[in-house]
Write an enzyme that holds these catalytic residues in place. Structure first.
Site, PDB file in Angstrom:
ATOM      1  N   ASN A   1      -2.816  30.240  17.837  1.00 37.24           N
ATOM      2  CA  ASN A   1      -1.387  30.037  17.561  1.00 37.24           C
ATOM      3  C   ASN A   1      -0.511  31.265  17.642  1.00 37.24           C
ATOM      4  OD1 ASN A   1      -1.589  27.189  16.877  1.00 37.24           O
ATOM      5  ND2 ASN A   1      -2.785  27.905  15.134  1.00 37.24           N
TER       6      ASN A   1
ATOM      7  N   GLY B   1      -7.425  29.680  14.140  1.00 34.98           N
ATOM      8  CA  GLY B   1      -6.011  29.505  13.759  1.00 34.98           C
ATOM      9  C   GLY B   1      -5.102  30.606  14.270  1.00 34.98           C
TER      10      GLY B   1
ATOM     11  N   ASP C   1      -1.947  35.132   4.951  1.00 35.43           N
ATOM     12  CA  ASP C   1      -1.428  34.198   5.950  1.00 35.43           C
ATOM     13  C   ASP C   1      -0.736  35.014   7.046  1.00 35.43           C
ATOM     14  OD1 ASP C   1       0.036  32.401   7.496  1.00 35.43           O
ATOM     15  OD2 ASP C   1       0.273  31.024   5.809  1.00 35.43           O
TER      16      ASP C   1
ATOM     17  N   ARG D   1       0.946  34.268   9.554  1.00 35.21           N
ATOM     18  CA  ARG D   1       2.337  33.885   9.868  1.00 35.21           C
ATOM     19  C   ARG D   1       3.330  34.690   9.042  1.00 35.21           C
ATOM     20  NH1 ARG D   1       0.645  27.750   9.639  1.00 35.21           N
ATOM     21  NH2 ARG D   1      -0.616  28.777   8.095  1.00 35.21           N
TER      22      ARG D   1
ATOM     23  N   ASP E   1     -24.658  27.405  12.348  1.00 37.21           N
ATOM     24  CA  ASP E   1     -23.704  28.404  12.860  1.00 37.21           C
ATOM     25  C   ASP E   1     -24.393  29.616  13.474  1.00 37.21           C
ATOM     26  OD1 ASP E   1     -21.462  27.089  11.928  1.00 37.21           O
ATOM     27  OD2 ASP E   1     -20.566  28.944  11.172  1.00 37.21           O
TER      28      ASP E   1
ATOM     29  N   ASN F   1      -9.283  32.509   9.209  1.00 38.76           N
ATOM     30  CA  ASN F   1      -9.428  33.230   7.950  1.00 38.76           C
ATOM     31  C   ASN F   1     -10.686  34.078   7.955  1.00 38.76           C
ATOM     32  OD1 ASN F   1      -7.652  33.335   5.775  1.00 38.76           O
ATOM     33  ND2 ASN F   1      -7.756  31.101   5.626  1.00 38.76           N
ATOM     34  N   GLY F   2     -11.789  33.458   8.404  1.00 38.39           N
ATOM     35  CA  GLY F   2     -12.976  34.224   8.762  1.00 38.39           C
ATOM     36  C   GLY F   2     -12.833  34.532  10.244  1.00 38.39           C
TER      37      GLY F   2
ATOM     38  N   ARG G   1     -22.565  20.569   9.677  1.00 35.42           N
ATOM     39  CA  ARG G   1     -22.541  22.000   9.947  1.00 35.42           C
ATOM     40  C   ARG G   1     -23.302  22.695   8.819  1.00 35.42           C
ATOM     41  NH1 ARG G   1     -17.756  26.029   8.473  1.00 35.42           N
ATOM     42  NH2 ARG G   1     -18.553  27.901   9.456  1.00 35.42           N
TER      43      ARG G   1
HETATM   44  P1  ADP Z   1     -10.332  28.951   8.699  1.00 35.43           P
HETATM   45  O1  ADP Z   1     -11.203  30.133   8.988  1.00 35.43           O
HETATM   46  O2  ADP Z   1     -10.015  28.814   7.235  1.00 35.43           O
HETATM   47  O3  ADP Z   1     -10.779  27.672   9.370  1.00 35.43           O
HETATM   48  P2  ADP Z   1      -8.089  28.858  10.561  1.00 35.43           P
HETATM   49  O4  ADP Z   1      -8.864  28.937  11.825  1.00 35.43           O
HETATM   50  O5  ADP Z   1      -7.418  27.578  10.208  1.00 35.43           O
HETATM   51  O6  ADP Z   1      -8.937  29.373   9.322  1.00 35.43           O
HETATM   52  O7  ADP Z   1      -6.990  30.005  10.606  1.00 35.43           O
HETATM   53  C1  ADP Z   1      -6.179  30.322   9.522  1.00 35.43           C
HETATM   54  C2  ADP Z   1      -5.277  31.472   9.896  1.00 35.43           C
HETATM   55  O8  ADP Z   1      -4.488  31.112  11.047  1.00 35.43           O
HETATM   56  C3  ADP Z   1      -4.284  31.859   8.797  1.00 35.43           C
HETATM   57  O9  ADP Z   1      -4.297  33.259   8.618  1.00 35.43           O
HETATM   58  C4  ADP Z   1      -2.945  31.443   9.380  1.00 35.43           C
HETATM   59  O10 ADP Z   1      -1.933  32.286   8.941  1.00 35.43           O
HETATM   60  C5  ADP Z   1      -3.188  31.616  10.867  1.00 35.43           C
HETATM   61  N1  ADP Z   1      -2.196  30.899  11.679  1.00 35.43           N
HETATM   62  C6  ADP Z   1      -2.022  29.561  11.829  1.00 35.43           C
HETATM   63  N2  ADP Z   1      -0.945  29.305  12.617  1.00 35.43           N
HETATM   64  C7  ADP Z   1      -0.428  30.518  12.960  1.00 35.43           C
HETATM   65  C8  ADP Z   1       0.676  30.953  13.763  1.00 35.43           C
HETATM   66  N3  ADP Z   1       1.483  30.081  14.373  1.00 35.43           N
HETATM   67  N4  ADP Z   1       0.894  32.282  13.883  1.00 35.43           N
HETATM   68  C9  ADP Z   1       0.085  33.167  13.265  1.00 35.43           C
HETATM   69  N5  ADP Z   1      -0.971  32.826  12.521  1.00 35.43           N
HETATM   70  C10 ADP Z   1      -1.221  31.524  12.367  1.00 35.43           C
END
Ligand code: ADP
Length: 343
Positions: free
Chosen positions: A304, A300, A255, A257, A121, A184-185, A64
């Protein structure tokens, strides 16, 4: 056919080895918090050294690469010239392209005979119309300096688009979608007849949605004000916008969550701001697209958090549109792209 994919983020490294006959993952490694205080692994180089396979037994290694500029819009076989050009794009993606290059160089060292392919990307957004990718700056800023919207997360937007086509039983080239990659992004993409026609990230991955620690859209005058009136240096402003803003800047946490579970007023405010921004983009993309077959949630948060999805959809313009939750798989998409060009 064994294809390995190296996905280096700014502070993480994902490695997956696929058997492309079955698309099964034979081996995977995830290293996080690279270079952070208290982290044992200080560099991407160290993270790559921890991958315990013989690279020379692979058929292809896919990488990537975050920023392909205007040069790269297709998966590209890596050679010295390509490496040089990816290096030249570092000023446009200082957090990402150096890590991506490191992956390429280490893989070359261990497997000089194995073909390496860079997947960008930015590539999926290459066909955006000019009115979408130009900023209203003096035209020479684009012509001479290539300042324009590039867009990111293209591999993810493209992967979920193809999955959505399967689910909706439509041809990709007849499909209009709004895809939301919320991690996160985070970025939103307007897809018309299978082509990205607009996206929220811009010249760099800082523009657009409210992210974990990135501000997303702000008035550019704020950047001038912070330097001229508050005395912040360029590097301080850069760090503030990329690493200290977004959800983290508003409530001290990135985060989602724990933000959802918190009773803190500022946590609630941070969520409200994030959701409102997503809705603004959806609204404008509905206008651009006219017909929207589905809104797709991924990343994420998108995958989720039913809470975030429900909040986003809780709007009379948006709630009528079908929505899908699709797990993204950037590494598999990269491996498939590699397979396409190597046969
Ligand atoms: P990255 O951009 O670093 O790859 P991810 O796609 O893994 O990030 O997403 C990370 C985000 O997903 C974090 O803010 C985390 O809190 C959120 N996240 C993961 N599981 C849950 C959930 N069950 N409920 C709410 N947010 C979640």
């Amino acid at each position: 056919m064994k294809i390995a994919v190296i996905n280096s983020g700014s502070s993480s490294l994902k490695f997956k080895l696929f058997d492309m006959k079955t698309e099964e993952v034979l081996y995977s490694v995830l290293v996080e918090h690279i270079g952070e205080i208290n982290s044992k692994i200080k560099t991407h180089h160290e993270a790559l050294e921890s991958i315990d396979i013989d690279f020379s037994t692979l058929d292809v290694i896919g990488h990537r690469v975050v920023h392909g500029g205007e040069e790269f819009y297709q998966p590209t076989v890596v050679n010295d010239k390509v490496i040089e050009k990816i290096g030249a794009l570092i000023p446009l993606a200082p957090l990402h392209n150096p890590a991506n290059l490191e992956g390429i160089l280490v893989a070359q060292k261990y497997a000089p005979k194995v073909p390496q392919i860079a997947v960008f990307d930015t590539a999926f957004h290459f066909h955006m119309p000019k009115e979408a990718y130009l900023y209203a700056l003096p035209f020479e800023m684009y012509e001479k300096h290539k300042i324009r919207r590039y867009g990111f997360h293209g591999t993810s937007h493209s992967f979920v688009m193809k999955k959505a086509a399967e689910i909706l039983q439509k041809n990709v080239d007849e499909l209009n979608l709004i895809t939301l990659h919320l991690g996160n992004g985070a970025s939103a993409c307007a897809i018309k007849n299978g082509v990205s026609i607009d996206t929220s990230m811009g010249f760099t991955p800082l523009e657009g949605l409210v992210m974990g620690s990135r501000s997303g859209d702000i008035d550019p005058s704020i950047v001038i004000y912070m330097q001229r009136e508050l005395g912040l240096s360029l590097d301080e402003v850069d760090k503030l916008l990329n690493r200290e803003s977004g959800l983290l800047g508003i409530c001290g946490d990135n985060d989602v969550r724990s933000i959802i579970e918190s009773d803190d007023e500022k946590a609630k405010l941070a969520l409200d701001m994030m959701i409102r921004r997503i809705q603004k983009y959806i609204g404008s993309y509905i206008v651009l697209l006219g017909r929207v077959d589905a809104i797709v949630f991924t990343g994420g948060i998108g995958e989720n958090s039913a809470y975030v999805r429900d909040r986003v959809l809780d709007n009379s313009l948006i709630s009528g549109v079908k929505n899908l939750v699709i797990k993204t798989d950037e590494e598999l998409e990269i491996a498939k792209e590699c397979l396409n060009i190597t046969g």
